[in-house]
Scaffold this active site. Structure first.
Site, PDB file in Angstrom:
ATOM      1  N   HIS A 175     -59.305  21.700 -31.316  1.00  0.00           N
ATOM      2  CA  HIS A 175     -59.060  23.002 -30.693  1.00  0.00           C
ATOM      3  C   HIS A 175     -57.593  23.181 -30.304  1.00  0.00           C
ATOM      4  O   HIS A 175     -57.106  24.294 -30.218  1.00  0.00           O
ATOM      5  CB  HIS A 175     -59.979  23.183 -29.470  1.00  0.00           C
ATOM      6  CG  HIS A 175     -61.415  23.281 -29.858  1.00  0.00           C
ATOM      7  ND1 HIS A 175     -62.446  23.007 -29.003  1.00  0.00           N
ATOM      8  CD2 HIS A 175     -62.011  23.629 -31.042  1.00  0.00           C
ATOM      9  CE1 HIS A 175     -63.605  23.171 -29.625  1.00  0.00           C
ATOM     10  NE2 HIS A 175     -63.359  23.541 -30.861  1.00  0.00           N
ATOM     11  N   HIS A 217     -68.422  20.239 -38.316  1.00  0.00           N
ATOM     12  CA  HIS A 217     -69.682  20.944 -38.549  1.00  0.00           C
ATOM     13  C   HIS A 217     -70.625  20.133 -39.434  1.00  0.00           C
ATOM     14  O   HIS A 217     -71.840  20.317 -39.378  1.00  0.00           O
ATOM     15  CB  HIS A 217     -69.415  22.316 -39.167  1.00  0.00           C
ATOM     16  CG  HIS A 217     -68.736  23.249 -38.202  1.00  0.00           C
ATOM     17  ND1 HIS A 217     -68.466  24.549 -38.497  1.00  0.00           N
ATOM     18  CD2 HIS A 217     -68.280  23.062 -36.937  1.00  0.00           C
ATOM     19  CE1 HIS A 217     -67.861  25.133 -37.455  1.00  0.00           C
ATOM     20  NE2 HIS A 217     -67.742  24.233 -36.502  1.00  0.00           N
TER      21      HIS A 217
HETATM   22  C1  HEM Z   1     -60.758  27.660 -35.638  1.00  0.00           C
HETATM   23  C2  HEM Z   1     -61.114  27.935 -34.519  1.00  0.00           C
HETATM   24  C3  HEM Z   1     -62.228  27.271 -33.722  1.00  0.00           C
HETATM   25  C4  HEM Z   1     -63.059  27.924 -32.899  1.00  0.00           C
HETATM   26  C5  HEM Z   1     -63.070  29.417 -32.628  1.00  0.00           C
HETATM   27  C6  HEM Z   1     -63.970  26.945 -32.340  1.00  0.00           C
HETATM   28  C7  HEM Z   1     -64.973  27.241 -31.436  1.00  0.00           C
HETATM   29  C8  HEM Z   1     -65.908  26.353 -30.989  1.00  0.00           C
HETATM   30  C9  HEM Z   1     -66.983  26.675 -30.091  1.00  0.00           C
HETATM   31  C10 HEM Z   1     -67.246  28.042 -29.486  1.00  0.00           C
HETATM   32  C11 HEM Z   1     -67.715  25.560 -29.916  1.00  0.00           C
HETATM   33  C12 HEM Z   1     -68.949  25.405 -29.038  1.00  0.00           C
HETATM   34  C13 HEM Z   1     -68.458  25.097 -27.678  1.00  0.00           C
HETATM   35  C14 HEM Z   1     -69.541  24.764 -26.685  1.00  0.00           C
HETATM   36  O1  HEM Z   1     -70.258  25.672 -26.272  1.00  0.00           O
HETATM   37  O2  HEM Z   1     -69.651  23.606 -26.289  1.00  0.00           O
HETATM   38  C15 HEM Z   1     -67.091  24.509 -30.684  1.00  0.00           C
HETATM   39  C16 HEM Z   1     -67.552  23.224 -30.761  1.00  0.00           C
HETATM   40  C17 HEM Z   1     -66.917  22.224 -31.447  1.00  0.00           C
HETATM   41  N1  HEM Z   1     -65.735  22.308 -32.148  1.00  0.00           N
HETATM   42 FE1  HEM Z   1     -64.685  23.978 -32.440  1.00  0.00          FE
HETATM   43  N2  HEM Z   1     -63.670  25.712 -32.853  1.00  0.00           N
HETATM   44  C18 HEM Z   1     -62.603  25.862 -33.699  1.00  0.00           C
HETATM   45  C19 HEM Z   1     -61.993  24.855 -34.393  1.00  0.00           C
HETATM   46  C20 HEM Z   1     -62.339  23.526 -34.357  1.00  0.00           C
HETATM   47  C21 HEM Z   1     -61.628  22.491 -35.031  1.00  0.00           C
HETATM   48  C22 HEM Z   1     -60.374  22.669 -35.877  1.00  0.00           C
HETATM   49  C23 HEM Z   1     -62.285  21.349 -34.781  1.00  0.00           C
HETATM   50  C24 HEM Z   1     -61.833  20.040 -35.332  1.00  0.00           C
HETATM   51  C25 HEM Z   1     -62.055  18.949 -35.246  1.00  0.00           C
HETATM   52  C26 HEM Z   1     -63.431  21.653 -33.913  1.00  0.00           C
HETATM   53  C27 HEM Z   1     -64.358  20.750 -33.422  1.00  0.00           C
HETATM   54  C28 HEM Z   1     -65.456  21.086 -32.660  1.00  0.00           C
HETATM   55  C29 HEM Z   1     -66.494  20.149 -32.291  1.00  0.00           C
HETATM   56  C30 HEM Z   1     -66.584  18.673 -32.641  1.00  0.00           C
HETATM   57  C31 HEM Z   1     -67.420  20.875 -31.539  1.00  0.00           C
HETATM   58  C32 HEM Z   1     -68.748  20.372 -30.978  1.00  0.00           C
HETATM   59  C33 HEM Z   1     -69.852  20.703 -31.939  1.00  0.00           C
HETATM   60  C34 HEM Z   1     -71.221  20.453 -31.385  1.00  0.00           C
HETATM   61  O3  HEM Z   1     -71.557  19.286 -31.147  1.00  0.00           O
HETATM   62  O4  HEM Z   1     -71.971  21.424 -31.167  1.00  0.00           O
HETATM   63  N3  HEM Z   1     -63.416  23.004 -33.686  1.00  0.00           N
HETATM   64  N4  HEM Z   1     -65.985  25.015 -31.333  1.00  0.00           N
END
Ligand code: HEM
Ligand SMILES: [Ca+2]
Length: 763
Positions: free
Chosen positions: A528, A279
């Site tokens: 994820h 983030h």
């Molecule tokens: C804890 C639960 C988590 C949930 C519910 C979650 C949920 C999400 C969702 C809904 C998105 C947007 C997806 C889309 O529409 O493309 C996202 C993006 C992303 N998540 Fe997670 N995530 C979680 C944990 C993590 C973790 C642990 C990482 C670790 C590295 C991570 C890395 C990312 C990255 C890099 C993006 C792209 C961000 C962007 O460029 O907008 N997430 N995640």
């Protein structure tokens, strides 16, 4: 599984590389003059060069050769400038006219289906939310970018521009010299030299044409040219053999089961820290319906079907669900909503493919704590003693509360929802915990600094505490987090280890710190797979969908300490082909019986972002492509062959997750390399990186301060900011499971857990 047999780190292959070098196809040099010796992935144009054009090879610290390469920016640029003059360099008036007509048509044909509050797709929309003002700004910018993208499409068709020239930025048409110029963005203005980094990341690179590098709102870059079918914005929808690709949901359900595989070494804190880092450096934005941020709906009510094209918004990219889907069948769901990402005009405003907007500062600069622009930063300050606002909840400092009804999606009176520098803070309760740790750390430091220097101003205390917190975050990332994630070998090859003493000299004015689509759309989404479906807090078992955008538990007196304990003691899940159903079936379910599928979203998002297939990234690392599903372990190969026609179709996020982890690391080699490249950019391309001296960094730490900052650790940070109600001790290696052999549990006052001594900041 491992790719080692046919590539990369094997000793035999390394020697073979050298043999090729000696026999003359590749030239060898001992050291690179005026350019750097970098791993192949940091010199990605080599895949498009003939053998005799390839850069000289050179030795890297941990074996395997690298290239002598000017690297770090405009990777997709063409190599052969001579070809540029082949087509028009001005935009003919009929192209502009057609583009405007097409654009108007698109904007008027938009569907007005509501997305209801409380539904999973509404909550998905919150992931891209920051503030109402930003929504408005984003809408305008995104429209500008679409007008330019449409002009590029019309031009390409009229002039018959070859795809290759387009995706390698080999077409020199500048919109700034046309009537479409009002869509171009102006460069930031920087007055003087700033001791402290700006809130929005502008004015970091000192060169006048690069003042925008890494700033909030600037586009994501790429390692390889995009895989758009029209070279501009049409997502990849066909196999290499021309047949349609299978739906992202079918791929998700065939390949990603929910299997409980606790990591033998690492705990959940590393998962949570990774999300905070994600983030910090990346927040894309989905296309919106209108200025007020209305969400686009691409499915009929209840997800019964995909809306027909004439009723669909142009940014719709819904995920089709099969009639016999193992899970959604029970609910009659045939469509998962998915909206494409907003674009932004690039700074050079040239005719090009669509570039996705990153809303936050690309730099690793604690932007989730402080905000990514001046206005949101001010909104978080008290303007007294350098302190950040807190909500004092019966003696415990939590994040301030927010009344923005889009921050948690709930309109229930009295429901809790927190405010921070990032719109996604409430996404999961364990993430809020880390936000609180860092916000309290800021205030703790500002408080000590004010006692050491009683006459100092609010501004000095705020900026100095911020500078220290960012340094601590950077040190923990490079010293504790990254080695665990990508393993020691990659740390050496990409020169990522912090120094023990003195300053680093790694700053490189030519390195663009921008995140790559490959990083945010695939490699760093490895996290994820590490998420666990249930938190165990004493006797309570909490299903993760129940604590998404629903943070009221944080107000229970002992919850904050308990959550931190859980992050320490519960193992993370292995990064592999398993995803918890909490994410792949019940994401953002709220009160609904089903939710969204994050695995399918990741696959579909990769196609939206124009990310090339997995095989292309093997090639850019210098590994041979996989030609046959038999080259995968038997069970994986069989599953893959059911959902992909050829190995050339495999989506990057899928291929990367199926690899066996690198030695002493968490992710496979392909993700390790993409992540290493990215963190090398955050370091080499950030003038304010904590390890640089005052020749580079206008706000450099003195040597005594730097030596203190090197004592920062995740466990000290947590100890210093816990409530000490139930948390009194921590493991020395904070990201390692407390029960892992050799890891010791120490009390927070144990001298074996060093502290950053702030006396070095006495003026
Ligand atoms: C804890 C639960 C988590 C949930 C519910 C979650 C949920 C999400 C969702 C809904 C998105 C947007 C997806 C889309 O529409 O493309 C996202 C993006 C992303 N998540 Fe997670 N995530 C979680 C944990 C993590 C973790 C642990 C990482 C670790 C590295 C991570 C890395 C990312 C990255 C890099 C993006 C792209 C961000 C962007 O460029 O907008 N997430 N995640
Ligand atoms: Ca940032």
């Amino acid at each position: 599984f491992s790719l080692r047999k046919n590539d990369l780190v094997g000793e035999k292959e390394y020697n073979e590389d050298l043999d090729v070098a000696k026999t003359g196809l590749l030239k060898m040099c001992k050291s690179c003059k005026s350019v750097k010796c970098v791993p192949q992935i940091q010199c990605p144009a080599h895949v498009r060069m003939a053998d005799h054009e390839k850069p000289q090879i050179c030795d890297l610290p941990a074996g395997k050769f690298g290239y002598c390469c000017k690297t770090g920016q405009n990777h997709t640029a063409g190599q052969n400038k001579a070809r540029r003059a082949a087509f028009q360099t001005i935009l003919p008036p009929d192209v502009i006219e057609d583009a405007r007509k097409n654009f108007k048509h698109l904007m008027h044909g938009v569907a007005q289906m509501p997305v209801n509050r409380g539904h999973p797709e509404f909550t998905h929309g919150i992931m891209f939310h920051s503030s109402p003002k930003d929504d408005l700004h984003n809408f305008a910018l995104s429209n500008s970018a679409f007008e330019l993208v449409i002009a590029s499409q019309v031009f390409r068709k009229k002039e018959q521009v070859p795809l290759d020239d387009l995706i390698t930025n080999n077409v020199q048409v500048e919109f700034s010299k046309t009537p479409l110029a009002q869509n171009c963005q102006s460069l930031p203005i920087c007055r003087g030299i700033h001791k402290y980094r700006t809130m929005d990341g502008t004015c970091n690179n000192p060169l006048s044409q690069r003042l925008h590098w890494g700033a909030a709102g600037q586009p994501m870059e790429r390692l390889l040219p995009p895989a758009y079918e029209d070279g501009i914005w049409t997502p990849r929808a066909h196999s290499k053999d021309g047949t349609p690709l299978l739906s992202a949901r079918d791929i998700s359900s065939a390949l990603f089961a929910d299997v409980h595989r606790p990591h033998p070494k690492y705990n959940l804190l590393i998962m949570q820290f990774a999300q905070l880092l994600a983030h910090d450096v990346s927040q894309s934005a989905s296309v919106r319906l209108d200025e007020s941020g209305g969400l686009v709906q691409c499915c009929s009510p209840g997800g019964r079907s995909i809306l027909p094209p004439e009723k669909s918004h142009f940014a719709c990219l819904p995920i089709p669900v099969s009639e016999n889907d193992e899970f959604y069948r029970a609910f009659g769901v045939r469509c998962l909503n998915m909206v494409r990402l907003s674009l932004v005009p690039s700074a050079d405003c040239q005719l090009s493919y669509g570039k996705q907007r990153n809303k936050v500062t690309h730099y690793l600069d604690a932007s989730p704590i402080y905000g990514s622009n001046e206005e949101s930063a001010r909104d978080l300050r008290t303007f007294r003693g350098g302190q950040l606002q807190m909500f004092n909840d019966f003696g415990r400092n939590l994040l301030p509360l927010t009344h923005d009804k889009n921050a948690c999606g709930s309109e229930e009176p009295g429901s809790t929802c927190f405010k921070s520098g990032d719109g996604r803070t409430n996404q999961i309760i364990s993430l809020i915990t880390l936000h609180i740790v860092f916000a309290r750390e800021h205030n703790r430091i500002a408080d000590i600094l004010s006692k050491l220097n009683p006459s100092s101003s609010d501004e000095w205390l705020y900026q100095e505490a911020r500078r220290i917190v960012i340094a601590e975050l950077q040190h923990i990332t490079y010293n504790e987090f990254l080695p665990a994630l990508i393993g020691p070998h990659q740390m050496k090859r990409f020169r990522l280890m912090p120094h023990q003493k003195g300053y680093s000299t790694d700053y490189n004015i030519d390195v663009n710190p921008a995140i790559t689509n490959e990083f945010s759309g695939a490699a760093f989404r490895m996290g994820h797979s590490s998420v666990v479906g249930k938190f165990h807090i004493h006797d309570e078992v909490i299903n993760i969908p129940d604590v998404m955008f629903n943070p009221s538990r944080m107000r229970k007196r002992e919850f904050y300490d308990d959550m931190l304990q859980t992050l320490y003691t519960q193992p993370m899940q292995e990064v592999d082909s398993s995803i918890t159903h909490g994410l792949s079936r019940f994401l953002f379910r709220g009160h609904s019986p089903f939710g969204l599928d994050l695995a399918a979203i990741n696959i579909q998002r990769g196609r939206d972002q124009g990310i090339r297939c997995y095989n292309d990234y093997l090639q850019v690392m210098g590994a041979p492509k996989l030609n046959n599903f038999d080259q995968f372990p038997k069970d994986i190969g069989a599953k893959l062959s059911r959902v992909y026609r050829t190995p050339d179709d495999i989506d990057l996020w899928v291929g990367g997750l199926l690899e066996r982890a690198v030695e002493d690391g968490i992710v496979g080699i392909t993700f390790a390399e993409i992540i290493a490249d990215q963190f090398a950019r955050f370091k080499q391309g950030d003038r304010y990186f904590y390890e640089y001296n005052d020749k580079v960094n206008p706000g450099a730490f003195n040597l005594a301060q730097l030596q203190e900052l090197r004592k920062a650790s995740i466990s000290r940070l947590i100890c210093d900011n816990a409530d000490h109600l139930t948390l009194h001790s921590v493991p020395v290696a904070g990201f390692v499971r407390a029960d892992f052999p050799g890891n010791r549990q120490v009390r927070c006052d144990d001298p074996n857990l060093p502290s950053v001594n702030l006396n070095a900041w006495r003026l």
